[in-house]
Design a protein around this motif. Structure first.
Motif, PDB file in Angstrom:
ATOM      1  N   LEU A 157       0.857  -1.339  -0.136  1.00 55.03           N
ATOM      2  CA  LEU A 157       0.044  -0.255   0.068  1.00 55.03           C
ATOM      3  C   LEU A 157       0.647   1.223   0.339  1.00 55.03           C
ATOM      4  O   LEU A 157       0.822   2.394  -0.531  1.00 55.03           O
ATOM      5  CB  LEU A 157      -1.095   0.307   0.896  1.00 55.03           C
ATOM      6  N   GLN A 198       2.866   1.750  -1.727  1.00 51.12           N
ATOM      7  CA  GLN A 198       3.804   2.321  -3.223  1.00 51.12           C
ATOM      8  C   GLN A 198       3.101   3.307  -3.815  1.00 51.12           C
ATOM      9  O   GLN A 198       3.278   4.578  -4.582  1.00 51.12           O
ATOM     10  CB  GLN A 198       3.345   1.046  -3.680  1.00 51.12           C
ATOM     11  N   ARG A 199       1.425   3.046  -2.808  1.00 50.01           N
ATOM     12  CA  ARG A 199       0.881   4.749  -3.322  1.00 50.01           C
ATOM     13  C   ARG A 199       1.399   6.204  -2.835  1.00 50.01           C
ATOM     14  O   ARG A 199       1.106   7.294  -3.429  1.00 50.01           O
ATOM     15  CB  ARG A 199      -0.828   5.104  -2.960  1.00 50.01           C
ATOM     16  N   CYS A 200       2.214   6.223  -1.759  1.00 49.25           N
ATOM     17  CA  CYS A 200       2.997   7.009  -1.197  1.00 49.25           C
ATOM     18  C   CYS A 200       4.141   7.770  -1.325  1.00 49.25           C
ATOM     19  O   CYS A 200       4.863   8.835  -1.393  1.00 49.25           O
ATOM     20  CB  CYS A 200       2.678   6.762   0.184  1.00 49.25           C
ATOM     21  N   SER A 224       5.148   8.454  -4.259  1.00 48.75           N
ATOM     22  CA  SER A 224       5.718   8.827  -5.325  1.00 48.75           C
ATOM     23  C   SER A 224       6.519  10.353  -4.555  1.00 48.75           C
ATOM     24  O   SER A 224       7.218  11.154  -5.288  1.00 48.75           O
ATOM     25  CB  SER A 224       4.784   9.136  -6.296  1.00 48.75           C
ATOM     26  N   CYS A 225       5.817  10.354  -3.387  1.00 47.32           N
ATOM     27  CA  CYS A 225       5.840  12.089  -2.688  1.00 47.32           C
ATOM     28  C   CYS A 225       6.938  11.511  -1.007  1.00 47.32           C
ATOM     29  O   CYS A 225       7.589  12.274  -0.897  1.00 47.32           O
ATOM     30  CB  CYS A 225       4.600  12.561  -2.144  1.00 47.32           C
ATOM     31  N   PHE A 265      -3.668  14.023  -2.400  1.00 49.56           N
ATOM     32  CA  PHE A 265      -4.187  12.765  -1.592  1.00 49.56           C
ATOM     33  C   PHE A 265      -5.750  12.046  -1.231  1.00 49.56           C
ATOM     34  O   PHE A 265      -6.165  13.397  -0.460  1.00 49.56           O
ATOM     35  CB  PHE A 265      -3.190  11.632  -0.804  1.00 49.56           C
ATOM     36  N   TRP A 266      -6.649  11.358  -2.280  1.00 46.19           N
ATOM     37  CA  TRP A 266      -7.964  11.601  -1.685  1.00 46.19           C
ATOM     38  C   TRP A 266      -7.741  10.676  -0.570  1.00 46.19           C
ATOM     39  O   TRP A 266      -9.219  10.822  -0.078  1.00 46.19           O
ATOM     40  CB  TRP A 266      -8.235  11.192  -3.264  1.00 46.19           C
ATOM     41  N   ILE A 288      -7.830   6.773   2.093  1.00 47.12           N
ATOM     42  CA  ILE A 288      -8.265   5.501   2.313  1.00 47.12           C
ATOM     43  C   ILE A 288      -9.018   5.411   2.931  1.00 47.12           C
ATOM     44  O   ILE A 288      -9.084   5.622   4.141  1.00 47.12           O
ATOM     45  CB  ILE A 288      -7.096   4.933   2.577  1.00 47.12           C
ATOM     46  N   GLN A 325      -6.828  -1.728   5.194  1.00 52.51           N
ATOM     47  CA  GLN A 325      -5.563  -0.609   4.432  1.00 52.51           C
ATOM     48  C   GLN A 325      -5.175   0.221   5.160  1.00 52.51           C
ATOM     49  O   GLN A 325      -3.614   0.219   5.669  1.00 52.51           O
ATOM     50  CB  GLN A 325      -5.986  -0.134   3.130  1.00 52.51           C
ATOM     51  N   LEU A 339      -1.074  -0.237   6.830  1.00 52.98           N
ATOM     52  CA  LEU A 339      -0.005   0.947   6.245  1.00 52.98           C
ATOM     53  C   LEU A 339       0.323   1.047   7.056  1.00 52.98           C
ATOM     54  O   LEU A 339       1.474   1.614   7.604  1.00 52.98           O
ATOM     55  CB  LEU A 339      -1.596   1.777   5.504  1.00 52.98           C
TER      56      LEU A 339
END
Length: 118
Positions: free
Chosen positions: A27, A29-31, A33-34, A99-100, A102, A107, A111
């Motif tokens: 999970l 991996q969504r984070c 990039s920043c 970020f929208w 979770i 999840q 995380l």
């Protein structure tokens, strides 16, 4: 019978609250990039997240935080982090985090379990 049903609900809630750090790594991996975690983590488009639990918001020196985050006065405990990850703009209106959120509780638990490793 009612006591058994209540106990079952209580135990189910506790099981859902326990996070799986392996799923949390996927999970994250969504984070990624920043944000970064781990021994070589540093700020990028967002702050590094090592030792986030217990840390005061907007407190790392290598990242330029939004005014909203600076003024929030938050301390990132698990409850506050979960609320922020659910709906960042509700917890810190004006945050620059794009970020929208979770919505899935498991999840979120996964995380957070992963992030607490660093």
């Amino acid at each position: 019978m009612r006591a058994y049903f209540l106990l079952t609900l209580l135990l189910a809630g506790q099981a859902a609250a326990a996070g799986d750090p392996k799923n949390g790594a996927a999970l994250f991996q969504r984070c990624a990039s920043c944000h970064a975690v781990g021994p070589y983590a540093s700020a990028g488009y967002g702050p590094q997240l090592n030792a986030i639990v217990g840390r005061r918001s907007a407190s790392t020196r290598d990242y330029k935080y939004s005014e909203a985050m600076k003024k929030s006065g938050l301390v990132w405990d698990e409850k506050t982090l979960a609320a922020f990850l659910r709906a960042p703009h509700d917890v810190v209106p004006g945050t620059s985090m794009r970020f929208w959120g979770i919505k899935d509780e498991q999840q979120l638990a996964d995380l957070l379990s992963y992030m607490k490793k660093f």
